[in-house]
Design an enzyme around this catalytic site. Structure first.
Site, PDB file in Angstrom:
ATOM      1  N   GLY A 180      -1.225   1.698   2.025  1.00 52.39           N
ATOM      2  CA  GLY A 180      -2.335   1.519   2.956  1.00 52.39           C
ATOM      3  C   GLY A 180      -1.937   1.777   4.388  1.00 52.39           C
ATOM      4  CG  LEU A 201      -4.880   6.199  -0.195  1.00 49.47           C
ATOM      5  CD1 LEU A 201      -5.243   7.621   0.156  1.00 49.47           C
ATOM      6  CD2 LEU A 201      -5.592   5.224   0.733  1.00 49.47           C
ATOM      7  CG  ASP A 202      -0.900   5.159  -0.051  1.00 50.16           C
ATOM      8  OD1 ASP A 202      -0.936   6.306   0.425  1.00 50.16           O
ATOM      9  OD2 ASP A 202      -1.211   4.149   0.593  1.00 50.16           O
ATOM     10  CD  GLU A 203      -0.670   3.352  -6.982  1.00 48.65           C
ATOM     11  OE1 GLU A 203       0.014   3.577  -8.001  1.00 48.65           O
ATOM     12  OE2 GLU A 203      -0.533   2.332  -6.283  1.00 48.65           O
ATOM     13  NE  ARG A 263       3.885   4.648  -7.367  1.00 44.23           N
ATOM     14  CZ  ARG A 263       3.760   5.959  -7.154  1.00 44.23           C
ATOM     15  NH1 ARG A 263       4.198   6.820  -8.037  1.00 44.23           N
ATOM     16  NH2 ARG A 263       3.179   6.391  -6.050  1.00 44.23           N
TER      17      ARG A 263
END
Lengths: 282, 282, 282, 282
Positions: free
Chosen positions: B200, B226-228, C210
């Site tokens: 974020g 987002l950001d993933e 991840r």
């Protein structure tokens, strides 16, 4: 599950990858991992192939015969190792103990695929440590007169024990050329500086005097040229004006441990191919 | 000298390396480098093969036809690129300039094998910079009302210009899902934290508040989450209580530059294969 | 040679450095090192002063009385420690052993200025290791029913032994709030991720999923909020698609060891001042 | 808001911190940050004090007179700088451009508290770059015959322009001793190796030949002994057998940029005190 690792190097030419992968495929070997490198400047080819032996349809001897023929066609240097025949390692130590502890503990934790068969030292100090880990500890006191004889005795002991690899874990005794040449690319040393900076004695003192902002460590194969052997692994750690020589020694221990273990592990996993003064670590 | 790079991924099975290397060898392609990876946990195979086209005895179209057949047999995802057909890149920027300068200078120094075809921005500020490097600069001001229309116009411009890759060089405007889905695995973003820490907005402020001892940056493919997206490259730099938020921003610029360039370069060299949420960077 | 270390923090104002250095100078203390930090954003002052006691012309009690008065004038939080009164440390372990070995060996090598007074574990496995180093090992098996009683017994044992610092060396048992609040800023934990990334259980599995390109470790003071305490030290190591979860665990061990030791050492050298959620490590 | 930075070094003795902090406090100076270091091996004291001038109750001249007296009593080397009198910097370049761009962009982004007053080069190539940033560019072509005269002309130009610091941003021309001695501790050079490894020419080629696993860069003050001056900053980056000399040059650029900027910034913030061959960077 049994696996084998084949490592080869030779002058580069077309078809090398195809030839080796076909040979293995034709006999039921399943390639698990392979790494390959071409040094374009020197036109050299390097490959490491790790494969499963479960469905191999010939014997290991037959496979090695085939490899001998195929690798011969391409002037390859080659070697093969098997995961069910772990390498036998001898550790050489003196009185400095951190790298010695580190190798023993990593072995205990399963990080080093080998047997630690014995320890050789020029001093009795660390025998209790070896004992805790159940590893035989042999003291060979060295002086100017007995050096040749003692080294011969060490070499005999190593051969009797089928030692594949010698690790100099801050061993504070220079080995003779004769001894080193008996074990080409089979002696790993840790030097407590970022070679070629600070060759020779007391590198942390030298680093302090020079006022460098990082110190390091280097794992290399021992050769007749002191501190000049092919480098397996290196790393550094930040330092500053706040660090005394003692601080550098302390910080250096952490790098030495990690770098020596990285070098030894790469060797034991058959990742290292030497070409001239340099290594290819696949 | 023309070269090609073939990248493939598929469920693992025996004979994949042999099949591809034989196909290339049979048609005169000399393998210059190859990297291969097997993900044992997921039983997936990944390979990148860079080869010389000088003695290829068939046309590129014929080679691609053969690959289509062969790769089809193994359910491979595959792509091939040619060194004489450099990728065309669009950079998206806003007002923050360090990554933008960095990409332009690296391109000028020959570090990025591509053409920087155009710049898109939501602000006119950096037009003079683009001009210095002779790159067309297009301003698309975005607000809540015109976003969809402006993004459509951007997409049209990108398609007219045959853009292969979009680099978000600290572009301060969230792209819509629709836009992102037009360019799967073809949009690289730089996030100014060590993801997944501090997702974020205002990650340096978050890092300061949390009192971390390192800050970092992450280059990833943009996805709807987002950001993933799959991570291409990451790195960190040490920080301490002495660093204010402004210091973190300053130190962070150095990591962002290096990490974004590393990710873009890996993509342009066809080293990146995506599998699910993860990348294999060969 | 006896030395003392004075650590203070308070709202910033003019004359703080002068006041403390004058007080010490006036009574014969020679300042050996001092580090000072002003957090301008929060207008807070932090100082650590290490000084020689050889020519101190008053008693330690008198010095502490003077400090109480002087520090009182400035609303300072302060503490003083003496090099001839080494801190007493308890290590908590379970079955994972690398951090435990590491602390014992560093202590043996003189890296940690403290006494390792005892070990507490929820499992007998590592008793032989403690024994080798001559450290008492106490087993407190914990389950849902006995947790409160066992923690009370642990706390009693710690108090009987005059423990100053608790180090959780991969202790696999969550401590209750009650227990933690008994030892504010006196429990150091090592978390096997680069916090705040991958809080909670199985961080290496999370990291693998991840697809991050670095893994890390974090030493922090334990607080009621799990994984949220003030951070003492952090570091990372590179990883890639080639690393399985097991490889991440192995690589992680090296970072955990170094980071935990760095945090513990900073605490023992009185370099750490806590302000809210953050630390100042002078 | 105007600030001053006082930097001192002298033989260590009791009361130094107290004396300086009292002097400043007595005249209304508020200490914002101070860093102090005692080199116990050499019994030397170093301090940097950054303080607010807003409530100073004497003039700067009077303050300097007082410092001259006080510092004289302790045989201190001292200097004072003021944030409202930014240092004037000259950059020397040849044809290699990455460090030059980097300094210009960092200055533009506010990272370097100085004025970039002019550029001196032995080649016209980078004049357009200087022009873009509005910095005068002076070409002094150097050959064996004109070297002394050209250096004299350069020195004259530097003096006319009140230059405080010279940064050799990969300047490919050895400066004469005479020239260097005109600017003691005021010339910063970037050497493209991890000194003292690979002194002299073509360090990346040397690094490649030696097969090192890291390459580095060193920012140091230029002295008569080439590559031997006190080191301001150093760092390294990992490399491997996969890196050609060209790759090392490319990777090296990133380290050179960061290390040179770190050294220049430390100098401009008056963090650097030289003692013999070493620096204290507070």
């Amino acid at each position: 599950m049994s696996e084998a690792t084949l490592s080869v190097s030779c002058p580069d030419r077309k078809g090398l990858v195809a030839a080796l992968s076909k040979l293995l495929y034709d006999h039921g070997a399943n390639i698990l991992q392979s790494q390959q490198h071409v040094d374009r400047a020197e036109s050299m080819f390097f490959e490491r192939i790790q494969f499963d032996l479960a469905e191999l349809d010939i014997s290991r001897d037959q496979l090695e015969d085939l490899l001998r023929i195929e690798c011969g066609r391409y002037e390859m240097r080659w070697r093969i190792t098997y995961s069910d025949q772990p390498r036998r390692v001898a550790i050489f130590v003196s009185k400095i103990e951190h790298c010695f502890w580190d190798l023993l503990i990593r072995h205990r934790l399963g990080e080093l695929p080998c047997e630690i068969a014995l320890v050789i030292s020029n001093h009795p100090k660390l025998e209790p440590v070896a004992k805790q880990f159940g590893v035989p500890y042999h003291v060979f006191t060295i002086n100017a007169e007995n050096k040749r004889a003692q080294e011969d005795a060490e070499a005999a002991l190593l051969e009797q024990n089928g030692i594949d690899l010698i690790v100099l874990a801050r061993y504070m005794q220079i080995l003779s050329d004769t001894f080193i040449q008996r074990f080409p690319e089979r002696i790993i040393n840790i030097h407590h500086s970022f070679l070629p900076a600070f060759v020779g004695a007391r590198p942390y003192h030298q680093a302090y005097q020079r006022g460098v902002k990082n110190i390091g460590a280097t794992a290399h194969y021992a050769t007749s040229q002191l501190d000049e052997g092919p480098i397996l692994a290196q790393d550094v750690v930040a330092c500053s004006h706040r660090d005394t020589v003692d601080d550098l020694v302390r910080k250096g221990r952490d790098v030495e441990r990690v770098v020596l273990a990285r070098g030894v592990r790469a060797h034991l996993e058959d990742r290292v191919l030497v070409h001239g003064r340099r290594t290819v670590v696949l």
